[in-house]
Motif scaffolding. Structure first.
Motif, short mmCIF file in Angstrom:
data_model
loop_
_atom_site.label_atom_id
_atom_site.label_comp_id
_atom_site.label_asym_id
_atom_site.label_seq_id
_atom_site.Cartn_x
_atom_site.Cartn_y
_atom_site.Cartn_z
N GLY A 189 52.55 59.20 6.89
CA GLY A 189 51.22 58.72 7.25
C GLY A 189 50.86 58.81 8.72
O GLY A 189 49.72 58.59 9.09
N ASN A 190 51.82 59.11 9.58
CA ASN A 190 51.51 59.21 11.00
C ASN A 190 51.35 60.65 11.42
O ASN A 190 52.28 61.45 11.26
CB ASN A 190 52.63 58.59 11.84
N GLN A 191 50.19 60.95 11.99
CA GLN A 191 50.00 62.30 12.49
C GLN A 191 50.73 62.47 13.82
O GLN A 191 50.62 61.63 14.71
CB GLN A 191 48.51 62.57 12.65
N LEU A 192 51.49 63.55 13.93
CA LEU A 192 52.31 63.74 15.12
C LEU A 192 51.50 64.34 16.25
O LEU A 192 50.69 65.23 16.04
CB LEU A 192 53.49 64.66 14.81
N GLY A 193 51.74 63.83 17.45
CA GLY A 193 51.13 64.40 18.64
C GLY A 193 52.13 65.34 19.29
O GLY A 193 53.07 65.81 18.65
N PRO A 194 51.93 65.61 20.60
CA PRO A 194 52.84 66.54 21.26
C PRO A 194 54.26 65.97 21.45
O PRO A 194 55.21 66.73 21.51
CB PRO A 194 52.18 66.82 22.60
N LYS A 195 54.41 64.66 21.56
CA LYS A 195 55.73 64.08 21.85
C LYS A 195 56.26 63.27 20.66
O LYS A 195 55.48 62.68 19.92
CB LYS A 195 55.63 63.13 23.07
N ARG A 196 57.60 63.24 20.52
CA ARG A 196 58.23 62.41 19.48
C ARG A 196 58.92 61.23 20.15
O ARG A 196 59.61 61.41 21.15
CB ARG A 196 59.28 63.20 18.71
N ASP A 197 58.73 60.03 19.60
CA ASP A 197 59.39 58.88 20.21
C ASP A 197 60.70 58.55 19.46
O ASP A 197 61.05 59.21 18.48
CB ASP A 197 58.46 57.67 20.24
N LYS A 198 61.39 57.52 19.94
CA LYS A 198 62.67 57.15 19.34
C LYS A 198 62.55 56.81 17.86
O LYS A 198 63.41 57.16 17.06
CB LYS A 198 63.22 55.91 20.07
N ASP A 199 61.46 56.11 17.51
CA ASP A 199 61.28 55.73 16.11
C ASP A 199 61.24 56.95 15.20
O ASP A 199 61.74 56.93 14.09
CB ASP A 199 59.98 54.93 15.93
N PHE A 200 60.61 58.01 15.73
CA PHE A 200 60.52 59.24 14.94
C PHE A 200 61.93 59.72 14.57
O PHE A 200 62.19 60.10 13.43
CB PHE A 200 59.77 60.31 15.72
N TYR A 201 62.83 59.68 15.55
CA TYR A 201 64.17 60.21 15.29
C TYR A 201 65.03 59.30 14.41
O TYR A 201 66.03 59.73 13.88
CB TYR A 201 64.88 60.56 16.61
N ARG A 202 64.63 58.02 14.27
CA ARG A 202 65.32 57.19 13.28
C ARG A 202 64.86 57.56 11.88
O ARG A 202 65.55 57.36 10.90
CB ARG A 202 65.04 55.70 13.53
N LEU A 203 63.62 58.09 11.84
CA LEU A 203 63.04 58.45 10.54
C LEU A 203 63.40 59.88 10.14
O LEU A 203 63.67 60.17 8.98
CB LEU A 203 61.50 58.32 10.65
N VAL A 204 63.41 60.78 11.13
CA VAL A 204 63.60 62.21 10.84
C VAL A 204 64.77 62.75 11.65
O VAL A 204 64.79 62.61 12.87
CB VAL A 204 62.33 63.02 11.22
N GLN A 205 65.73 63.34 10.99
CA GLN A 205 66.84 63.97 11.69
C GLN A 205 66.99 65.40 11.22
O GLN A 205 66.67 65.73 10.08
CB GLN A 205 68.15 63.21 11.41
N MET A 206 67.48 66.23 12.12
CA MET A 206 67.63 67.64 11.79
C MET A 206 69.09 68.04 11.88
O MET A 206 69.81 67.61 12.77
CB MET A 206 66.78 68.47 12.76
N VAL A 207 69.50 68.87 10.94
CA VAL A 207 70.83 69.50 11.02
C VAL A 207 70.59 70.95 11.40
O VAL A 207 69.89 71.67 10.70
CB VAL A 207 71.57 69.40 9.68
N PHE A 208 71.15 71.35 12.53
CA PHE A 208 70.83 72.67 13.06
C PHE A 208 71.65 73.77 12.42
O PHE A 208 72.75 73.56 11.94
CB PHE A 208 71.04 72.69 14.58
N GLN A 209 71.04 74.96 12.48
CA GLN A 209 71.62 76.14 11.87
C GLN A 209 72.95 76.54 12.50
O GLN A 209 73.87 76.93 11.80
CB GLN A 209 70.60 77.28 12.07
N ASP A 210 73.03 76.41 13.81
CA ASP A 210 74.18 76.93 14.51
C ASP A 210 75.04 75.76 14.97
O ASP A 210 74.79 75.17 16.00
CB ASP A 210 73.66 77.74 15.71
N PRO A 211 76.07 75.39 14.19
CA PRO A 211 76.79 74.17 14.50
C PRO A 211 77.55 74.26 15.81
O PRO A 211 77.81 73.26 16.45
CB PRO A 211 77.76 74.00 13.32
#
Ligand SMILES: Nc1ncnc2c1ncn2[C@@H]1O[C@H](COP(=O)(O)OP(=O)(O)OP(=O)(O)O)[C@@H](O)[C@H]1O
Ligand SMILES: Nc1ncnc2c1ncn2[C@@H]1O[C@H](COP(=O)(O)OP(=O)(O)OP(=O)(O)O)[C@@H](O)[C@H]1O
Ligand SMILES: [Mg+2]
Ligand SMILES: [Mg+2]
Lengths: 254, 280
Positions: A62-84
């Motif tokens: 429900g939250n539209q993302l702007g140019p920056k991501r805050d700490k709360d965003f990273y508690r909600l969304v995490q990424m596993v990268f292609q190149d470990p």
């Protein structure tokens, strides 16, 4: 949970995403497949805030993302990268790699969390004080998944999460990801070049070529190979294994 | 394929010293390689990469290797000086590394790295090397070779980085290529196109190929022969086309773990390991 509409992205004057639309319901699992360089990683990287030059709308919970991501965003969304290898700090122990996000987010109890995360990805505690270069490729990828899980996110963006893993660990990780999705209600966007993995893990699939989604399919359609776009058909044929004659029929789709 | 032997490996052992004690990564691996496509499969940590690295003398500093025989033609790989290694490594035997971006120099353009690799073994001027480099990028199906030539490694996608590595390894025209998961970051069509390039080198130029992969379908459809590794041991050796008839429960277990294209989301079968498999 995730609504992406008319996403465009550029690296300098290289226009790498063109009007990408993706919609993933809560607890859904969306698969992205396609050509190398078609922009799959860029879709995920744009969501996590690693791409500067983009247009369109991205809405997460429900939250539209702007140019920056805050700490709360990273508690909600995490990424596993292609190149470990590239994504794990070469001079930090696994313990430190896993502890750091816990400390940054002030979660506490880091010792128990590290033990639990390693267990979740099937790594023995003995690995805790090794460095990334002392692990095999597959072991490193499991560390990368453990690092994403340690913040207990709701959305995981998985960039080729098992392409560096052997099939037995892949099966364990896919089962683990499936179980986490069921038990914790997680939502996934998963990039993979392995059609069988995507058919197994995802409900809806998009096939990308040259920055565009050229076709959408359900897992069933993918399994049956009832795909329309010639690029998708080629992809499907290629998944059947190596056959010199089939390779000679491949063309580039522009 | 011919029966002429290019490479003989007998009783190869690789051991690492770590603060937690010794890690016995490769335990007595033996094989002969002709002008053929040999696959090495096996789970993560089973010693596939370390087998390949030992052949090229690239074992990390905390490791030591021993073998009763390790010969490439008449070159004894177990006792080479650094100067002798330079004549073999890169020129006659090349290895495509598992972690392509890590093996590329991050502060040098891709084009200059390929040129450097080429000129290390060929005395040509920059213009000709540049021409060859672009040609190689085209050969590995990079669509926009000029742009990639001028890019730094972090500016290309994972799959492109992997193809750049392949181009660099092929440019000196080696006799033996050890390809460690060379296509794992590629989409399936490009994967097969790259394999077709390797295939042609084996067929047309008599190159030998060691193909390290955890993709059992790919190996069985591509290679001539397969070694199956478990905890540093070769537990089974078979014709690639016979992989689905494997006898060893470990090999069968690996085949069972593969997700199938039926859109079924049920849990996959898990490999149940048995202690006896690890007894040499
Ligand atoms: N940091 C960057 N700077 C400049 N160009 C970039 C950067 N990252 C990616 N690109 C370019 O953007 C395009 C899309 O790359 P992306 O990594 O999203 O592809 P991909 O679909 O994930 O490919 P692969 O399957 O090979 O990982 C490619 O042309 C790539 O070269
Ligand atoms: N420098 C090192 N020090 C200690 N142990 C090491 C070192 N390098 C590798 N190992 C260990 O050696 C074993 C074999 O590793 P290797 O890289 O050959 O595995 P692999 O079969 O290639 O696995 P993967 O499919 O994950 O790449 C692993 O247990 C690994 O942790
Ligand atoms: Mg990618
Ligand atoms: Mg390896």
């Amino acid at each position: 949970m995730i609504e992406i509409s008319k996403l465009n992205a550029w690296f300098d004057d290289n226009h790498v995403l063109k009007d990408v639309d993706i919609s993933v319901p809560e607890n859904g699992s969306f698969g992205l497949v396609g050509e190398s360089g078609s922009g799959k990683s860029t879709v995920l990287r744009t969501i996590t805030g690693l791409v500067d030059d983009w247009e369109g709308t991205i809405t997460v919970k429900g939250n539209q993302l702007g140019p920056k991501r805050d700490k709360d965003f990273y508690r909600l969304v995490q990424m596993v990268f292609q190149d470990p290898f590239g994504s794990l700090h070469p001079r930090h122990t696994i313990d430190r790699i896993l502890t750091e996000p816990v400390n940054i987010h002030g979660l506490g109890n880091s010792d128990a969390r590290v033990v639990e995360a390693l267990k979740q990805v099937g790594l023995d505690n003995a690995f805790r004080f090794r460095y990334p270069h002392q692990l095999s490729g597959g072991q490193r990828q499991r560390v990368a998944i453990a690092r994403a899980l340690i913040l207990e996110p709701k959305v995981l963006l998985l960039d080729e999460p098992t392409s560096a893993l052997d099939v037995s660990i892949q099966a364990e990780v896919l089962n683990l990801l499936g179980r986490l999705r069921r038990d914790l209600g997680l939502t996934y966007i998963m990039v993979s070049h392995d059609l069988a993995v995507v058919a197994h893990m995802c409900d809806d699939i998009a096939i990308m070529n040259h920055g565009r989604i050229v076709e959408r399919a359900t897992a069933e359609q993918l399994a049956e190979g009832t795909l329309e776009h010639p690029y998708s058909q080629q992809l499907y044929k290629a998944a059947g294994g190596y056959d010199r004659a089939v390779v000679d029929t491949f063309v580039d789709w522009d | 394929m011919t029966t002429e032997t290019l490479l003989t490996v007998q009783d190869l052992e690789v051991t690492f010293n770590t603060p937690k004690g010794k890690v016995h990564a490769v335990r007595g691996v033996s094989f002969d390689l002709g002008r053929e496509r040999l696959g090495i499969v096996g789970e993560s940590g089973s010693g596939k990469s370390q087998t390949g690295r030992a052949i090229l003398g690239l074992t990390a500093a905390n490791g030591s290797i021993s073998a009763s025989k390790m010969k490439f033609h008449d070159v004894d790989l177990a006792n080479l000086t650094p100067k002798q290694w330079r004549k073999v490594r890169g020129a006659r035997i090349s290895m495509i590394m598992q972690d392509p971006k890590y093996s590329l120099n991050p502060v040098m353009t891709i084009g200059n790295q390929i040129i450097e690799a080429y000129r290390e073994h060929h005395k040509v001027n920059t213009k000709e090397a540049r021409h060859r480099a672009i040609e190689m990028l085209e050969a590995v199906k990079i669509r926009d070779p000029q742009r990639v030539f001028d890019s730094y490694p972090h500016e290309v996608s994972g799959g492109m980085g992997q193809r750049v590595m392949i181009a660099m390894m092929l440019i000196p025209d080696p006799e033996l290529i050890i390809a460690d998961e060379p296509t794992s970051a590629l989409d399936v069509t490009v994967q097969l196109q790259v394999m077709a390039i390797l295939d042609d080198l084996v067929r047309d130029r008599g190159m030998a190929l060691i193909f390290i992969s955890h993709d059992l379908h790919l190996v069985s459809s591509f290679c001539d022969r397969v070694l199956v590794m478990y905890q540093g041991l070769v537990v089974e050796e078979l014709r690639a086309s016979e992989l689905h008839n494997a006898k060893h429960p470990y090999t069968k277990g690996l085949l069972n773990c593969l997700p199938k294209m039926n859109g079924n989301h049920d849990d996959l079968p898990i490999l149940e390991r048995e202690a006896s498999w690890a007894e040499g």
